[in-house]
Design a protein around this motif. Sequence first.
Motif, short mmCIF file in Angstrom:
data_model
loop_
_atom_site.label_atom_id
_atom_site.label_comp_id
_atom_site.label_asym_id
_atom_site.label_seq_id
_atom_site.Cartn_x
_atom_site.Cartn_y
_atom_site.Cartn_z
N LEU A 126 43.71 38.33 39.14
CA LEU A 126 45.25 38.06 39.57
C LEU A 126 45.98 37.57 38.27
O LEU A 126 47.01 38.12 38.50
CB LEU A 126 44.73 36.59 40.39
CG LEU A 126 44.59 36.97 41.88
CD1 LEU A 126 44.18 35.59 42.61
CD2 LEU A 126 45.66 37.45 42.61
N LYS A 127 45.28 37.11 37.20
CA LYS A 127 46.19 36.72 36.26
C LYS A 127 46.39 38.08 35.41
O LYS A 127 47.58 38.05 35.00
CB LYS A 127 45.25 35.94 35.10
CG LYS A 127 45.00 34.39 35.77
CD LYS A 127 44.26 33.71 34.81
CE LYS A 127 43.80 32.14 35.59
NZ LYS A 127 42.68 31.52 34.91
N VAL A 128 45.57 39.16 35.47
CA VAL A 128 45.76 40.30 34.73
C VAL A 128 47.10 40.95 35.64
O VAL A 128 48.10 41.46 35.09
CB VAL A 128 44.61 41.18 34.73
CG1 VAL A 128 45.11 42.70 34.23
CG2 VAL A 128 43.57 40.82 33.88
N ALA A 129 46.89 40.82 36.96
CA ALA A 129 47.82 41.49 37.72
C ALA A 129 49.41 40.73 37.54
O ALA A 129 50.30 41.53 37.79
CB ALA A 129 47.44 41.36 39.22
N ARG A 130 49.20 39.47 37.50
CA ARG A 130 50.54 38.71 37.31
C ARG A 130 51.18 39.10 36.09
O ARG A 130 52.43 39.29 35.85
CB ARG A 130 50.15 37.12 37.03
CG ARG A 130 51.24 36.36 36.85
CD ARG A 130 51.04 34.68 36.81
NE ARG A 130 50.03 34.49 35.66
CZ ARG A 130 49.42 33.58 35.51
NH1 ARG A 130 49.51 32.41 36.41
NH2 ARG A 130 48.62 33.13 34.48
N LEU A 131 50.27 39.22 34.86
CA LEU A 131 50.98 39.81 33.54
C LEU A 131 51.59 41.24 33.66
O LEU A 131 52.58 41.55 33.23
CB LEU A 131 49.83 39.89 32.64
CG LEU A 131 49.40 38.47 31.98
CD1 LEU A 131 48.26 38.48 31.04
CD2 LEU A 131 50.62 37.76 31.07
N ARG A 132 50.99 41.88 34.69
CA ARG A 132 51.58 43.32 34.81
C ARG A 132 52.79 43.22 35.69
O ARG A 132 53.52 44.14 35.43
CB ARG A 132 50.45 44.14 35.67
CG ARG A 132 49.29 44.65 34.83
CD ARG A 132 48.77 46.11 35.54
NE ARG A 132 47.71 46.60 34.48
CZ ARG A 132 46.43 46.61 34.62
NH1 ARG A 132 46.06 45.94 35.63
NH2 ARG A 132 45.84 47.28 33.55
N HIS A 133 52.97 42.25 36.47
CA HIS A 133 54.36 42.27 37.21
C HIS A 133 55.33 41.59 36.15
O HIS A 133 56.76 41.63 36.69
CB HIS A 133 54.00 41.30 38.41
CG HIS A 133 53.32 42.09 39.51
ND1 HIS A 133 51.93 42.31 39.57
CD2 HIS A 133 54.08 42.59 40.61
CE1 HIS A 133 51.93 42.99 40.88
NE2 HIS A 133 53.06 43.01 41.38
#
Lengths: 464, 69
Positions: free
Chosen positions: A35-42
């Motif tokens: 989720l943290k990786v996905a947040r950074l991608r956003h």
Amino acid sequence: MGAALNGETVEQPFDINKKLEELPVEIRLRAIDRLKVARLRHRKGLLARILLVLALIGPGILVMVADNDAGGVITYAQTGSIFGLGFFIPLMVLMVPTAYLVQEMTVRLAAVTRRGHAEMIWKRYGPFWGAFSLGDLVIANSLTLVTEFIGITFGMSIFGVKPLIAVVIGIAFISTVMLTLRYHKWERASLIIAFFNMIFIPLVFFAHPDWSLVAKTFLTWHVSGGLSSLFIYVLLANIGTTIAPWMLFFQQSSEVDKGTVPEDIGAGKRDTFVGACIMATVAICIIVLTGTLVFSTGHVGSSTSTTSYNIAFILSTISKKIGTLPVELFALGLIDAGIIAAIALTASTSWAVGEAFNWPKSINLPFLEGRKFYIPGIISMLVAAAIVLIPNIPLGFLNITVQVIASIFMPAALLFLLLLVNDKEVMGKHVNTKWENASIITIMVVLVTMSSLYGLSLVFPHLF
Amino acid sequence: MAIDENDFSFIKNEKDWDNFLKREKLKDYSKIPVKRAHVNGWVKFAFVFLRIYIVIMLALIVLGFLNII
């Protein structure tokens, strides 16, 4: 999802924490990391990009730095001492694409299959090859752990620490990292420990090497003194040190535990490439250091050998020439190399056993829930530590056994890697390209020939 | 371990969550069987070669170790 209220549907707020709670613990922790990786991608902006890159690095750097283990550091130090600034510096640069091409395949395998190397061999090619690979890996890992504890105790002896205390400190540190940290923190802690492996880079400047001579080795790449048996032995030792079977198993399992998916393959490849560059830079610095300070001193002519240029002799020569501080830094590097490799080898054993027997297999598991997973790695570490403390144990013989087992295992490990990564049923569009296969088969032929010769030369010393 | 939902506002509903789990392959793979590979052609030949290689290496190494001991 909605609830009826006065005939109207009212949207319930989505509760992400409730959803996370529904997942098994190891997947829940991985989901939080992802989720943290996905947040950074956003997120947009340079800072978010940098944080994303940092979040996605890990297994590639770890495997390559751990490959510069205590045995590797000693091999590079002996190489520079015996052959100076010559053939082996360009060779180490060539090891970057070699190590990268082999290891990046494990990134793709992990991202696509979401399974470790041991599990894939066992399930795709049956229990015979699965058991063979697992048995070989566990024995080789346990014996390699012995060499790591030798490095840790020797390094600590420079600071006056007794072997028993050094071993206890080593066990306590490695166990704490593995048993108390979950994957993300375990990986970050390991990366910090791996960072100190680069201590050898500033160390080389103490020797004031002639950099023009270093550069010249690339222009006049040749074998000085001809193809002696000693040269072949050292060449094989360096190649054997650079690519080892445990690395394939470690990186694939680590990528799986990290949660690498096909979208991360590019980042995983960059991580592996950076790791390979660090590995070669550290190796070159050690060779330059001892090539400048120890080469052509003490033992010359017929007495020159890896045993006459042992690590104690090398460090005492360095100490005589440039003082005790560089020797202490070298000793710290040796301790660090032993610890980071021991962390990787312990985890590699646990992952492989868990994968083979379909046990829970994740560093995200708390100890009580994942004790079946942790115990094989911890036992192998304790056995290795105990062996180091046995008085008059033939450590040289053990070291030979490690290399021999690795040499038997290498062709099998590479063959299974090649088969799996070309398996369309498993890999889909991520199978190797023709160019990748051509490169890998070339590397395989060289590595298999070299590792077989190395294994044989160790038990038949007068073969060459 | 609770996370701050506001940080993950890109997951608004069940559909987003399911897509996230699917995209990130967050499932228990140990419960999904893996099919055995068909070993034929050059792979079969490679396996025969590998078995011969292992037997020869083991025999030579036993001989070598006997010499050392």
